[in-house]
Design a protein around this motif. Structure first.
Motif, PDB file in Angstrom:
ATOM      1  N   VAL A   1       0.843  -1.191   0.000  1.00  0.00           N
ATOM      2  CA  VAL A   1       0.000   0.000   0.000  1.00  0.00           C
ATOM      3  C   VAL A   1       0.880   1.243   0.000  1.00  0.00           C
ATOM      4  N   GLU A   2       0.377   2.302  -0.642  1.00  0.00           N
ATOM      5  CA  GLU A   2       1.076   3.581  -0.648  1.00  0.00           C
ATOM      6  C   GLU A   2       0.072   4.707  -0.854  1.00  0.00           C
ATOM      7  N   PHE A   3       0.122   5.695   0.018  1.00  0.00           N
ATOM      8  CA  PHE A   3      -0.637   6.928  -0.153  1.00  0.00           C
ATOM      9  C   PHE A   3       0.324   8.004  -0.648  1.00  0.00           C
ATOM     10  N   THR A   4      -0.049   8.707  -1.716  1.00  0.00           N
ATOM     11  CA  THR A   4       0.824   9.737  -2.270  1.00  0.00           C
ATOM     12  C   THR A   4       0.139  11.103  -2.212  1.00  0.00           C
ATOM     13  N   THR A   5       0.947  12.156  -2.235  1.00  0.00           N
ATOM     14  CA  THR A   5       0.422  13.515  -2.160  1.00  0.00           C
ATOM     15  C   THR A   5      -0.267  13.928  -3.457  1.00  0.00           C
ATOM     16  N   ASP A   6       0.309  13.577  -4.587  1.00  0.00           N
ATOM     17  CA  ASP A   6      -0.173  14.091  -5.872  1.00  0.00           C
ATOM     18  C   ASP A   6      -1.023  13.107  -6.653  1.00  0.00           C
ATOM     19  N   ASP A   7      -0.922  11.818  -6.329  1.00  0.00           N
ATOM     20  CA  ASP A   7      -1.563  10.833  -7.191  1.00  0.00           C
ATOM     21  C   ASP A   7      -2.434   9.838  -6.441  1.00  0.00           C
ATOM     22  N   GLY A   8      -2.777  10.125  -5.182  1.00  0.00           N
ATOM     23  CA  GLY A   8      -3.729   9.300  -4.465  1.00  0.00           C
ATOM     24  C   GLY A   8      -3.167   8.008  -3.920  1.00  0.00           C
ATOM     25  N   PHE A   9      -4.013   6.978  -3.875  1.00  0.00           N
ATOM     26  CA  PHE A   9      -3.708   5.710  -3.207  1.00  0.00           C
ATOM     27  C   PHE A   9      -3.322   4.644  -4.215  1.00  0.00           C
ATOM     28  N   PHE A  10      -2.316   3.846  -3.842  1.00  0.00           N
ATOM     29  CA  PHE A  10      -1.853   2.746  -4.678  1.00  0.00           C
ATOM     30  C   PHE A  10      -1.895   1.447  -3.887  1.00  0.00           C
ATOM     31  N   LEU A  11      -2.484   0.433  -4.507  1.00  0.00           N
ATOM     32  CA  LEU A  11      -2.501  -0.917  -3.954  1.00  0.00           C
ATOM     33  C   LEU A  11      -1.772  -1.831  -4.936  1.00  0.00           C
ATOM     34  N   ASN A  12      -0.760  -2.503  -4.434  1.00  0.00           N
ATOM     35  CA  ASN A  12       0.051  -3.382  -5.274  1.00  0.00           C
ATOM     36  C   ASN A  12       0.617  -2.646  -6.489  1.00  0.00           C
ATOM     37  N   GLY A  13       0.984  -1.372  -6.256  1.00  0.00           N
ATOM     38  CA  GLY A  13       1.631  -0.598  -7.298  1.00  0.00           C
ATOM     39  C   GLY A  13       0.698   0.033  -8.304  1.00  0.00           C
TER      40      GLY A  13
END
Length: 810
Positions: free
Chosen positions: A267-279
């Motif tokens: 999982v990754e939350f980013t400032t400019d591009d939202g949420f990522f699950l499994n990339g």
């Protein structure tokens, strides 16, 4: 011998109050109530504003063999609200403070072969040093989640001692780290092996083994890195779960064993591009969820939790925010299995209005210096327990350290922010694989304290492209009962997808009990778990499923009684949801709201009201021609249920209960409800209701947002972004209050007309209560206790600066 875990949900005795001597084995509890777990002080509870506040005592006997008493024996509690003292055979075994997290009590030194008396003294009294100090929910006490007996060896795998985290995903393979805490309570050193087998769909994928050594009395964590070939990643569309079976083996073979479900994902939350699950980017779209159900209050079965998760999933959403406290671990388990992302939240909680100690309307952070150290420790402990129990659930994508903690007395806002940062740091320390969020962070700079800012209410319109990852953690806030309006609850542009926004969460998923008037009726599914029409709108918009035919006006000629299942277990984890529908001669559901009563004609099952329950418009259990209620049993056998209403032929249903003691008509004493109710303090002095409440507007000039009109400051206020007729600002009080006075303060400048309007929030729109011109600098409107949910100030001609809107009431 290996570990044994036994549910203890059946066969408890319960009494309100704190009877002297009740923890001792020779105490006579024959006149106490017969209850099963999960149990709440408040049963039966139907969204009343008041609830029982006080003490209660639970008693039960357990039986142990001769070999058991030489081993490690413990009681596992998944949730007791909120102060629990545990006694065994009259001796105090331990105490736990905190109402929402699981804990374990070692009773090894107090048990004996044969019968052992377990007694638990419980208090739900407000404690200034215990989180939460404030919240809009109800705070019914009791052992409202499961209890188990654990018997294991003195050398063992620790309670929730296994933590599994995804270290790397590389092509088709993934590496996971398994950290296992081992305990050696014996007087001898231990040398052995820790064995692991990973399975998928009951098929072994790999095995691993490491040698372990423990000194006498030592607790130590061992780490293994395991590579899973051809890995199947967990995702809401494909919620793949692996199983880790571990065994601790000594010279004579296995001595302890545990099983852990887990998923592999990143999982990754980013400032400019939202949420990522499994990339891959995934837009979050979900709802907030409270835990309580009609009649049963917080004492909800696993089956009830499963239905809750399924309802959110069925309408096409992919996310649940566990508002605003740690939920039963089973909630994350169901999210894992059904494929929903889950936001797990701590109970550091604030709520608007004047802060008053002695009830759950206090300052979120203690203003009294003497209370602060223990309060902070309670938050840190609860966060640690929440993470330890839930860390292996792939559905959990963030740990939230609180909700709207900015509802804190001004003088201790710096301390509240320091605690928030401490909690964020602790979350990082305990679990570096997930971000730490701050929920309800739309005021006073709380949004900069964590990895993710959760914006409630007007936060969606106030914070565009903030310099950190973010999510709209609450939007909507519509008060409705069934049937409701067929349409969305989007507000303030949340339906517009922005790349920088990770997602949105509706307030809220289900009706719930609340100490604030009207606040509980904001679900798009009601308290009895029957959807409102807005739920069907979301299902159509998100999944393309057409709504069913709505009930028509008419007179019923028949009753239909059905259940989601007709076989249930009796161990307190299972129940059946009964559905009642009123039909006309063609078989259509008709909006005939005559009361329907369901009786247990035969069998040992019960409703929250005992062996009979009325579903009616009065308790909101039967509206628009249909209703529902949950039915459970702690005795095995066939239950014959009969639904009847005036002028209609009864309908009959059979529900089979399996396991445990058979029902033969045993004598039992069922509670009819708590002996007294405590309501929110009213007082004779009107309270300031509007401070830091959400404010919405027709538009605002940069640097002059609408939120300034509820911030206590009078140096500047809201200014419209356009100079044209009809601009407005709208203060949302977030619940329906009895408003006495509204004060509007205007900035200096030209003298222009204004109109003040109020709304009760029940769908009737705004009604004018005053008008005038801004030249006087302020306007005071006496409302005399009018029911008010929102106040709107409109400038029908040229706009003016609106400095403050203050609403006083009860």
């Amino acid at each position: 011998m290996t570990r044994r875990t036994e549910l203890l949900n059946r066969s408890w005795k319960f009494a309100y109050g704190d009877p002297p001597g009740a923890v001792h084995s020779d105490f006579d509890d024959s006149r106490w109530f017969d209850v099963g777990l999960p149990h709440s002080f408040g049963i039966p509870y139907f969204m009343e504003g008041g609830f029982y506040v006080g003490k209660g005592v639970y008693r039960r006997t357990i039986h142990l063999g001769d070999d058991d008493v030489d081993r490690y024996v413990a009681l596992e509690f998944h949730g007791v609200f909120q102060d629990a003292e545990v006694y065994v055979n009259g001796e105090r075994a331990g105490r736990h403070l905190g109402g929402y997290t699981a804990f374990i009590v070692d009773i090894s030194s107090l048990v004996r072969p044969g019968s052992n008396l377990i007694a638990v003294r419980v208090s739900n009294e407000w404690n200034p040093r215990l989180a939460p100090r404030a919240g809009e929910h109800v705070f019914n006490g009791g052992i409202y989640r499961d209890v188990s007996l654990i018997v294991a060896e003195q050398t063992r795998i620790a309670w929730y001692g296994t933590g599994i985290s995804t270290t790397r995903v590389d092509g088709s393979d993934a590496t996971v780290t398994v950290a296992t805490e081992l305990v050696n309570d014996s007087d001898l050193a231990f040398t052995g092996d820790l064995l692991a087998e990973v399975s998928l769909d009951e098929t072994p994928v790999l095995t691993a083994e490491i040698p372990v050594t423990l000194a006498a009395g030592e607790t130590r964590t061992f780490r293994q890195e395991i590579t899973i070939p051809d890995v199947r990643l967990w995702h809401p569309d494909t919620p793949t779960l692996y199983r880790l079976d571990q065994a601790l083996a000594g010279g004579s073979g296995p001595i302890d064993n545990t099983r852990t479900e887990f998923g592999v994902r990143t999982v990754e939350f980013t400032t400019d591009d939202g949420f990522f699950l499994n990339g891959r980017r995934l837009a979050i779209h979900g709802a907030n969820v409270h835990q309580d159900h009609a009649g049963w209050s917080d004492a909800v079965t696993h089956a009830g939790i499963r239905r809750d998760v399924a309802l959110i999933r069925e309408c096409g959403m992919n996310f649940i925010r566990g508002s605003h406290y740690p939920h039963h671990e089973q909630f994350a388990t169901e999210c894992d299995r059904q494929g929903l992302l889950f936001w797990s939240e701590l109970c550091f909680w604030g709520t608007g209005g004047d802060n008053v100690d002695g009830y759950w309307t206090a300052s979120a952070y203690p203003p009294e210096p003497a209370d602060r150290a223990e309060f902070e420790e309670s938050c840190l402990q609860a966060l640690s327990e929440m993470i330890r129990v839930n860390r292996n659930h792939p559905s959990i994508i963030a740990w939230s350290v609180g909700n709207e903690a900015f509802f804190t007395d001004d003088e201790v806002i710096p301390e509240a922010k320091k605690l928030t940062r401490r909690l964020v740091d602790l979350a990082h320390e305990l679990d570096p694989t997930r971000p730490a969020a701050v929920g309800g962070a739309q005021r006073r700079g709380f949004d900069e304290l964590g990895d993710i800012a959760g914006y409630n209410g007007d936060g969606a319109s106030l914070f565009h492209a903030p310099p950190w990852p973010n999510i709209v953690s609450e939007y909507g806030c519509v008060m409705e009962d069934r049937p409701g309006v067929y349409g969305p609850r989007y507000s303030h542009g949340v339906e517009i997808e922005h790349r920088w926004r990770s997602g949105i969460a509706l307030w809220c998923g289900f009706h719930h009990g609340s100490i604030l008037p009207g606040m509980g009726s904001m679900g798009f599914i009601d308290y009895f778990r029957v959807p409102l029409r807005s739920w069907y709108w979301y299902r159509h918009a998100l999944r393309g499923v057409d709504p069913p035919p709505w009930p028509v006006s008419g007179t019923a000629t028949a009753i239909r009684l059905t259940a989601d299942r007709t076989t249930i277990r009796t161990d307190g984890t299972d129940d059946a949801q009964l559905r009642v529908e009123l039909l006309d001669e063609t078989g259509r559901v008709v909006a005939d709201d005559r009361p329907v009563t369901i009786d247990v004609v035969d069998g040992g099952g019960i409703f929250p009201t005992g062996t009979s329950i009325e579903l009616s418009a009065r308790n909101r259990g039967l509206l628009d021609g249909h209703g529902a209620i949950e039915f459970r049993s702690y005795y095995s056998g066939t239950n014959v249920l009969r639904a009847h209403a005036d002028g209609l032929q009864p309908a009959t249903l059979h529900v089979e209960a399996t396991g445990g003691e058979s029902w033969t008509g045993q004598d039992r004493r069922l509670s009819t409800g708590p002996p007294s109710l405590t309501h929110p303090p009213a007082g004779n002095v009107p309270k300031l209701l509007s401070a830091d409440r959400p404010v919405f507007s027709s538009g605002y000039r940069s640097g002059s947002p609408a939120s300034l009109v509820t911030d206590y400051r009078v140096d500047r206020g809201w200014v419209s972004d356009v100079d044209q007729p009809g601009t407005w600002a709208h203060v949302d009080l977030e619940a329906a209050w009895h408003a006495d006075v509204v004060t509007a303060m205007f900035g200096a400048g030209i003298d222009v007309p204004f109109v003040i309007e109020t709304s009760s929030g029940t769908g009737g729109g705004f009604t004018q209560v005053a008008n005038g011109t801004t030249g006087r600098g302020s306007a005071v409107v006496v409302l005399g206790g009018r029911t008010v949910r929102a106040v709107r100030v409109v400038f029908p001609g040229s706009p003016a600066e609106l400095i403050e809107v203050r609403v006083h009431g009860r």
